[in-house]
Design a protein around this motif. Structure first.
Motif, PDB file in Angstrom:
ATOM      1  N   GLN A  16       0.952  -1.263  -0.091  1.00  0.00           N
ATOM      2  CA  GLN A  16      -0.172  -0.050   0.029  1.00  0.00           C
ATOM      3  C   GLN A  16       0.890   1.261   0.117  1.00  0.00           C
ATOM      4  OE1 GLN A  16      -2.683  -0.239   3.242  1.00  0.00           O
ATOM      5  NE2 GLN A  16      -3.737  -1.731   2.657  1.00  0.00           N
ATOM      6  N   LEU A  17       0.212   2.399  -0.549  1.00  0.00           N
ATOM      7  CA  LEU A  17       1.224   3.554  -0.607  1.00  0.00           C
ATOM      8  C   LEU A  17       1.477   4.034   0.773  1.00  0.00           C
ATOM      9  CD1 LEU A  17      -0.342   5.421  -3.734  1.00  0.00           C
ATOM     10  CD2 LEU A  17       2.095   4.265  -3.509  1.00  0.00           C
ATOM     11  N   ASP A  18       0.349   3.764   1.812  1.00  0.00           N
ATOM     12  CA  ASP A  18       0.623   4.394   3.016  1.00  0.00           C
ATOM     13  C   ASP A  18       1.900   4.051   3.643  1.00  0.00           C
ATOM     14  OD1 ASP A  18      -1.710   5.561   2.918  1.00  0.00           O
ATOM     15  OD2 ASP A  18      -2.752   3.907   3.833  1.00  0.00           O
ATOM     16  N   ALA A  19       2.589   2.880   3.147  1.00  0.00           N
ATOM     17  CA  ALA A  19       3.618   2.396   3.559  1.00  0.00           C
ATOM     18  C   ALA A  19       4.975   3.301   3.407  1.00  0.00           C
ATOM     19  CB  ALA A  19       4.190   1.023   3.098  1.00  0.00           C
ATOM     20  N   LEU A  20       4.827   4.374   2.555  1.00  0.00           N
ATOM     21  CA  LEU A  20       5.885   5.140   2.076  1.00  0.00           C
ATOM     22  C   LEU A  20       5.906   6.429   3.035  1.00  0.00           C
ATOM     23  CD1 LEU A  20       5.114   5.049  -1.750  1.00  0.00           C
ATOM     24  CD2 LEU A  20       6.816   3.753  -0.512  1.00  0.00           C
ATOM     25  N   VAL A  21       4.793   6.764   3.726  1.00  0.00           N
ATOM     26  CA  VAL A  21       4.921   8.104   4.676  1.00  0.00           C
ATOM     27  C   VAL A  21       5.319   7.681   6.072  1.00  0.00           C
ATOM     28  CG1 VAL A  21       2.994   9.544   5.442  1.00  0.00           C
ATOM     29  CG2 VAL A  21       3.028   9.009   3.307  1.00  0.00           C
ATOM     30  N   PRO A  22       5.915   8.169   6.894  1.00  0.00           N
ATOM     31  CA  PRO A  22       6.419   9.300   6.392  1.00  0.00           C
ATOM     32  C   PRO A  22       8.172   9.164   6.071  1.00  0.00           C
ATOM     33  CG  PRO A  22       6.701   9.180   8.876  1.00  0.00           C
ATOM     34  CD  PRO A  22       5.997   8.005   8.070  1.00  0.00           C
ATOM     35  N   VAL A  23       8.371   7.986   5.835  1.00  0.00           N
ATOM     36  CA  VAL A  23      10.194   7.816   5.671  1.00  0.00           C
ATOM     37  C   VAL A  23      10.513   8.118   4.381  1.00  0.00           C
ATOM     38  CG1 VAL A  23      11.766   6.006   5.548  1.00  0.00           C
ATOM     39  CG2 VAL A  23      10.075   6.023   7.649  1.00  0.00           C
ATOM     40  N   TYR A  40      -3.153   2.617  -6.749  1.00  0.00           N
ATOM     41  CA  TYR A  40      -2.144   2.003  -6.600  1.00  0.00           C
ATOM     42  C   TYR A  40      -2.290   0.544  -6.512  1.00  0.00           C
ATOM     43  CZ  TYR A  40       2.489   0.089  -4.721  1.00  0.00           C
ATOM     44  OH  TYR A  40       3.441  -0.498  -4.452  1.00  0.00           O
ATOM     45  N   GLN A  41      -1.605  -0.366  -7.242  1.00  0.00           N
ATOM     46  CA  GLN A  41      -1.798  -1.926  -6.977  1.00  0.00           C
ATOM     47  C   GLN A  41      -0.568  -2.661  -7.555  1.00  0.00           C
ATOM     48  OE1 GLN A  41      -4.676  -3.475  -9.973  1.00  0.00           O
ATOM     49  NE2 GLN A  41      -4.962  -1.340 -10.916  1.00  0.00           N
TER      50      GLN A  41
END
Length: 86
Positions: A16-23, A40-41
């Motif tokens: 999921q794109l949420d894994a990119l925030v905040p790093v 995103y998929q």
């Protein structure tokens, strides 16, 4: 770029794109057409697919305009990143 940086560090693409925030990102960018979240998929091949709804504002599942059989392909389809090469 953030998806690739995640993949290099973790050895896999994020689910999921949420894994990119905040790093990797301060916040997720919005869809430039709808102002909602970008889509995103993970494809069947295991590659990340990031896309916007495109000019028509419809979710075409990440299909590019030239893959449609509609009358105005320049107005249909989604905008995907990175753009696949033929």
């Amino acid at each position: 770029i953030a998806i690739e940086r995640y993949r290099l560090q973790h050895g896999k693409t994020p689910q999921q794109l949420d894994a990119l925030v905040p790093v990797y990102l301060d916040r997720l960018p919005g869809d430039p057409i709808t102002s909602r979240r970008l889509q995103y998929q993970i494809t069947k091949q295991g590659s990340p697919l990031l896309y916007s709804f495109g000019w028509d504002g419809d979710d075409d599942g990440g299909l590019q305009p030239e893959l449609h059989l509609r009358r105005k392909p320049e107005a249909d389809g989604d905008w995907i990143w990175p753009t696949p090469t033929p």
